[in-house]
Design a protein around this motif. Structure first.
Motif, PDB file in Angstrom:
ATOM      1  N   THR A   9      26.652   0.584  90.835  1.00 52.90           N
ATOM      2  CA  THR A   9      27.154   0.256  92.178  1.00 52.90           C
ATOM      3  C   THR A   9      28.642  -0.059  92.143  1.00 52.90           C
ATOM      4  OG1 THR A   9      24.989  -0.624  92.829  1.00 52.90           O
ATOM      5  CG2 THR A   9      26.882  -1.267  94.159  1.00 52.90           C
ATOM      6  N   ALA A 135      22.819  -6.373  92.522  1.00 50.88           N
ATOM      7  CA  ALA A 135      24.238  -6.077  92.321  1.00 50.88           C
ATOM      8  C   ALA A 135      25.121  -7.218  92.802  1.00 50.88           C
ATOM      9  CB  ALA A 135      24.605  -4.783  93.040  1.00 50.88           C
ATOM     10  N   ILE A 137      28.764  -7.665  93.936  1.00 52.36           N
ATOM     11  CA  ILE A 137      29.835  -6.781  94.382  1.00 52.36           C
ATOM     12  C   ILE A 137      31.059  -7.606  94.764  1.00 52.36           C
ATOM     13  CG2 ILE A 137      30.517  -5.023  96.062  1.00 52.36           C
ATOM     14  CD1 ILE A 137      27.610  -4.246  96.299  1.00 52.36           C
TER      15      ILE A 137
END
Length: 294
Positions: A9, A135, A137
């Motif tokens: 990602t 994830a 981020i």
């Protein structure tokens, strides 16, 4: 699996930022058949201008953005008219060497104008990461990827829907035929450099915020070069796909190989991948293969 998803990602988000810088390479090569080795230095120059503007009293980020865009478009026009235009008709190697000389000249110019010390380029973005599933981020990665998508879509629409975009595609396909139908090829050359300057402006703000603004920011151009080769020097979709692939490969290499080799794999893995791809696809995944009949 969660670690893998997190790496992929974030790698894809960085890949979009690579694609935005790679677009400058592709635009100039499509229109002029020149590989501009100074594209990374244009990104650096844009980062310096952005940092200096934000340091001025009364200049907000919303005023800095249009001022930076105008400055980089104007710089693109000046470089094409003053440096590249006189090289028309000269051997390709000579023109490439001019872009390399331009690269060092821009680095020297920013050191003279604004000094060689690292400058901050703050953006109004939160620091704490967003947690989306497995994830983590970074907000700046998310914002930068969104900016890259907007620019890439805008450039795609420009090339497919506008008269100027169609003219640039025509020049890229056949310069002599474009001149016959009335397209002003020198104007298209200048426009390609101006748009490359605009792409560099966006890249300078994004990478300047992430890495800091100094002469080393120009190395982004070298980092992006494998992206351009992988996707194809004259392919805008190739630049996007190449950026996504390189971003994911870098992230996976750093996540899985760095613990065993001590780090630094993402600095050379893209070049290894580029070499391997060129063995089987010399023109990249989407590059136009030139066939000459003898």
């Amino acid at each position: 699996m969660e670690f893998f998803i997190d790496l992929v990602t974030n790698g894809l988000l960085v890949g979009l930022m690579y694609a935005l810088v790679a677009l400058g390479f592709v635009l100039i090569y499509k229109a002029t058949s020149i590989i501009n080795f100074a594209q990374g230095d244009l990104v650096m120059f844009a980062g310096y201008i952005a940092a200096v503007l934000l340091g001025l009293r009364g200049v907000s980020i919303w005023l800095m953005i249009p001022l930076l865009a105008v400055a980089m478009v104007a710089l693109g026009f000046v470089l094409e008219r003053g440096i590249l235009r006189p090289m028309v008709g000269q051997p390709l190697v000579s023109v490439i060497m001019v872009t390399i000389g331009l690269s060092f000249a821009l680095q020297g110019l920013v050191a003279i104008l604004w000094g060689a010390s690292t400058k901050n380029l703050p953006l109004p973005v939160r620091i704490d990461p967003y947690i989306i599933g497995p994830a983590f981020i970074s907000p700046i990665n998310l914002v930068a990827a969104a900016i890259a998508i907007v620019f890439l879509v805008a450039f795609g629409l420009f090339f497919t829907r506008s008269r100027l975009g169609v003219a640039m595609r025509a020049v890229a396909d056949d310069q002599q035929a474009a001149m016959v139908v009335g397209i002003k090829v020198p104007w298209v050359f200048a426009l390609s450099w101006a748009i490359a300057g605009l792409a560099a402006a966006a890249g300078g703000v994004i990478w300047g915020n992430m890495l800091g603004v100094d002469t080393l920011l120009a190395l982004v151009g070298l980092k992006v070069f494998p992206v351009v080769i992988l996707g194809g020097l004259d392919s805008i979709p190739g630049a996007i796909i190449g950026g996504l692939i390189m971003g994911a490969v870098e992230s996976l290499a750093a996540g899985y190989l760095d613990p065993y080799v001590g780090g630094g794999t993402k600095d050379f893995i893209p070049y290894v991948l580029m070499i391997l791809v060129l063995f089987f696809k010399p023109y990249g995944f989407f590059g136009h293969e030139t066939i000459e009949r003898v």
